[in-house]
Design a protein around this motif. Sequence first.
Motif, PDB file in Angstrom:
ATOM      1  N   THR A  36       0.825  -1.215   0.000  1.00 45.29           N
ATOM      2  CA  THR A  36       0.000   0.000   0.000  1.00 45.29           C
ATOM      3  C   THR A  36       0.853   1.256   0.000  1.00 45.29           C
ATOM      4  O   THR A  36       0.476   2.257  -0.611  1.00 45.29           O
ATOM      5  CB  THR A  36      -0.941   0.008   1.215  1.00 45.29           C
ATOM      6  OG1 THR A  36      -0.166  -0.109   2.409  1.00 45.29           O
ATOM      7  CG2 THR A  36      -1.929  -1.124   1.139  1.00 45.29           C
ATOM      8  N   GLU A  37       2.009   1.204   0.657  1.00 42.75           N
ATOM      9  CA  GLU A  37       2.900   2.357   0.644  1.00 42.75           C
ATOM     10  C   GLU A  37       3.472   2.587  -0.751  1.00 42.75           C
ATOM     11  O   GLU A  37       3.601   3.725  -1.200  1.00 42.75           O
ATOM     12  CB  GLU A  37       4.032   2.153   1.643  1.00 42.75           C
ATOM     13  CG  GLU A  37       3.580   2.162   3.077  1.00 42.75           C
ATOM     14  CD  GLU A  37       4.708   1.856   4.042  1.00 42.75           C
ATOM     15  OE1 GLU A  37       5.820   1.538   3.577  1.00 42.75           O
ATOM     16  OE2 GLU A  37       4.472   1.932   5.249  1.00 42.75           O
ATOM     17  N   VAL A  38       3.813   1.525  -1.436  1.00 46.23           N
ATOM     18  CA  VAL A  38       4.354   1.645  -2.791  1.00 46.23           C
ATOM     19  C   VAL A  38       3.292   2.192  -3.738  1.00 46.23           C
ATOM     20  O   VAL A  38       3.555   3.095  -4.542  1.00 46.23           O
ATOM     21  CB  VAL A  38       4.889   0.284  -3.288  1.00 46.23           C
ATOM     22  CG1 VAL A  38       5.291   0.355  -4.749  1.00 46.23           C
ATOM     23  CG2 VAL A  38       6.047  -0.185  -2.423  1.00 46.23           C
ATOM     24  N   ILE A  39       2.079   1.679  -3.630  1.00 51.98           N
ATOM     25  CA  ILE A  39       0.990   2.142  -4.494  1.00 51.98           C
ATOM     26  C   ILE A  39       0.653   3.600  -4.203  1.00 51.98           C
ATOM     27  O   ILE A  39       0.451   4.390  -5.137  1.00 51.98           O
ATOM     28  CB  ILE A  39      -0.247   1.231  -4.337  1.00 51.98           C
ATOM     29  CG1 ILE A  39       0.056  -0.147  -4.916  1.00 51.98           C
ATOM     30  CG2 ILE A  39      -1.473   1.843  -5.004  1.00 51.98           C
ATOM     31  CD1 ILE A  39      -1.010  -1.170  -4.662  1.00 51.98           C
ATOM     32  N   SER A  40       0.616   3.982  -2.938  1.00 53.03           N
ATOM     33  CA  SER A  40       0.303   5.370  -2.607  1.00 53.03           C
ATOM     34  C   SER A  40       1.418   6.306  -3.075  1.00 53.03           C
ATOM     35  O   SER A  40       1.146   7.422  -3.515  1.00 53.03           O
ATOM     36  CB  SER A  40       0.048   5.534  -1.111  1.00 53.03           C
ATOM     37  OG  SER A  40       1.230   5.305  -0.371  1.00 53.03           O
ATOM     38  N   THR A  41       2.670   5.853  -3.001  1.00 52.09           N
ATOM     39  CA  THR A  41       3.773   6.671  -3.497  1.00 52.09           C
ATOM     40  C   THR A  41       3.657   6.886  -5.000  1.00 52.09           C
ATOM     41  O   THR A  41       3.829   8.012  -5.492  1.00 52.09           O
ATOM     42  CB  THR A  41       5.119   6.009  -3.166  1.00 52.09           C
ATOM     43  OG1 THR A  41       5.229   5.859  -1.749  1.00 52.09           O
ATOM     44  CG2 THR A  41       6.274   6.831  -3.680  1.00 52.09           C
ATOM     45  N   ILE A  42       3.351   5.842  -5.734  1.00 51.94           N
ATOM     46  CA  ILE A  42       3.173   5.962  -7.189  1.00 51.94           C
ATOM     47  C   ILE A  42       1.991   6.868  -7.510  1.00 51.94           C
ATOM     48  O   ILE A  42       2.070   7.732  -8.395  1.00 51.94           O
ATOM     49  CB  ILE A  42       3.011   4.571  -7.822  1.00 51.94           C
ATOM     50  CG1 ILE A  42       4.310   3.789  -7.714  1.00 51.94           C
ATOM     51  CG2 ILE A  42       2.572   4.676  -9.277  1.00 51.94           C
ATOM     52  CD1 ILE A  42       4.204   2.338  -8.104  1.00 51.94           C
ATOM     53  N   PHE A  43       0.890   6.711  -6.785  1.00 56.15           N
ATOM     54  CA  PHE A  43      -0.298   7.538  -7.018  1.00 56.15           C
ATOM     55  C   PHE A  43      -0.003   9.009  -6.770  1.00 56.15           C
ATOM     56  O   PHE A  43      -0.338   9.865  -7.596  1.00 56.15           O
ATOM     57  CB  PHE A  43      -1.448   7.069  -6.121  1.00 56.15           C
ATOM     58  CG  PHE A  43      -2.631   7.983  -6.160  1.00 56.15           C
ATOM     59  CD1 PHE A  43      -3.469   7.999  -7.260  1.00 56.15           C
ATOM     60  CD2 PHE A  43      -2.895   8.853  -5.115  1.00 56.15           C
ATOM     61  CE1 PHE A  43      -4.555   8.853  -7.311  1.00 56.15           C
ATOM     62  CE2 PHE A  43      -3.977   9.708  -5.152  1.00 56.15           C
ATOM     63  CZ  PHE A  43      -4.808   9.715  -6.258  1.00 56.15           C
ATOM     64  N   TYR A  44       0.644   9.315  -5.641  1.00 57.65           N
ATOM     65  CA  TYR A  44       0.914  10.709  -5.327  1.00 57.65           C
ATOM     66  C   TYR A  44       1.976  11.301  -6.256  1.00 57.65           C
ATOM     67  O   TYR A  44       1.951  12.505  -6.531  1.00 57.65           O
ATOM     68  CB  TYR A  44       1.309  10.870  -3.862  1.00 57.65           C
ATOM     69  CG  TYR A  44       0.131  10.729  -2.941  1.00 57.65           C
ATOM     70  CD1 TYR A  44      -0.991  11.527  -3.094  1.00 57.65           C
ATOM     71  CD2 TYR A  44       0.123   9.793  -1.921  1.00 57.65           C
ATOM     72  CE1 TYR A  44      -2.086  11.404  -2.274  1.00 57.65           C
ATOM     73  CE2 TYR A  44      -0.963   9.655  -1.077  1.00 57.65           C
ATOM     74  CZ  TYR A  44      -2.075  10.467  -1.263  1.00 57.65           C
ATOM     75  OH  TYR A  44      -3.150  10.341  -0.440  1.00 57.65           O
ATOM     76  N   THR A  45       2.875  10.485  -6.752  1.00 59.68           N
ATOM     77  CA  THR A  45       3.828  10.972  -7.739  1.00 59.68           C
ATOM     78  C   THR A  45       3.113  11.362  -9.019  1.00 59.68           C
ATOM     79  O   THR A  45       3.363  12.438  -9.586  1.00 59.68           O
ATOM     80  CB  THR A  45       4.886   9.899  -8.034  1.00 59.68           C
ATOM     81  OG1 THR A  45       5.562   9.569  -6.823  1.00 59.68           O
ATOM     82  CG2 THR A  45       5.878  10.375  -9.063  1.00 59.68           C
ATOM     83  N   MET A  46       2.226  10.499  -9.489  1.00 61.06           N
ATOM     84  CA  MET A  46       1.464  10.807 -10.703  1.00 61.06           C
ATOM     85  C   MET A  46       0.556  12.024 -10.493  1.00 61.06           C
ATOM     86  O   MET A  46       0.398  12.844 -11.408  1.00 61.06           O
ATOM     87  CB  MET A  46       0.625   9.601 -11.133  1.00 61.06           C
ATOM     88  CG  MET A  46       1.435   8.433 -11.573  1.00 61.06           C
ATOM     89  SD  MET A  46       2.468   8.892 -12.974  1.00 61.06           S
ATOM     90  CE  MET A  46       3.665   7.604 -12.913  1.00 61.06           C
TER      91      MET A  46
END
Length: 74
Positions: free
Chosen positions: A10-20
């Motif tokens: 979930t941390e990896v997915i949230s990092t990718i989401f917030y980067t985008m």
Amino acid sequence: MDYLSAIQITEVISTIFYTMLGVALMGLVWKCIDWLTPFPIIKEIEEDQNIALAILIGLLFIAVAIIIAAVLVS
């Protein structure tokens, strides 16, 4: 190896989401700046070699990036 076990998907997915999200917001800011100026910014920087405008746009992007980062962290 302890660090890798602490990372959750979930941390990896949230990092990718917030980067985008941050990149999309920076693109939106660029479109707004380009729309609001009465002259073509790209032509001024590339063809007319307007260094002052290039520095100003660069600093503006840094300021907007800091604001977006502060909002996303909070």
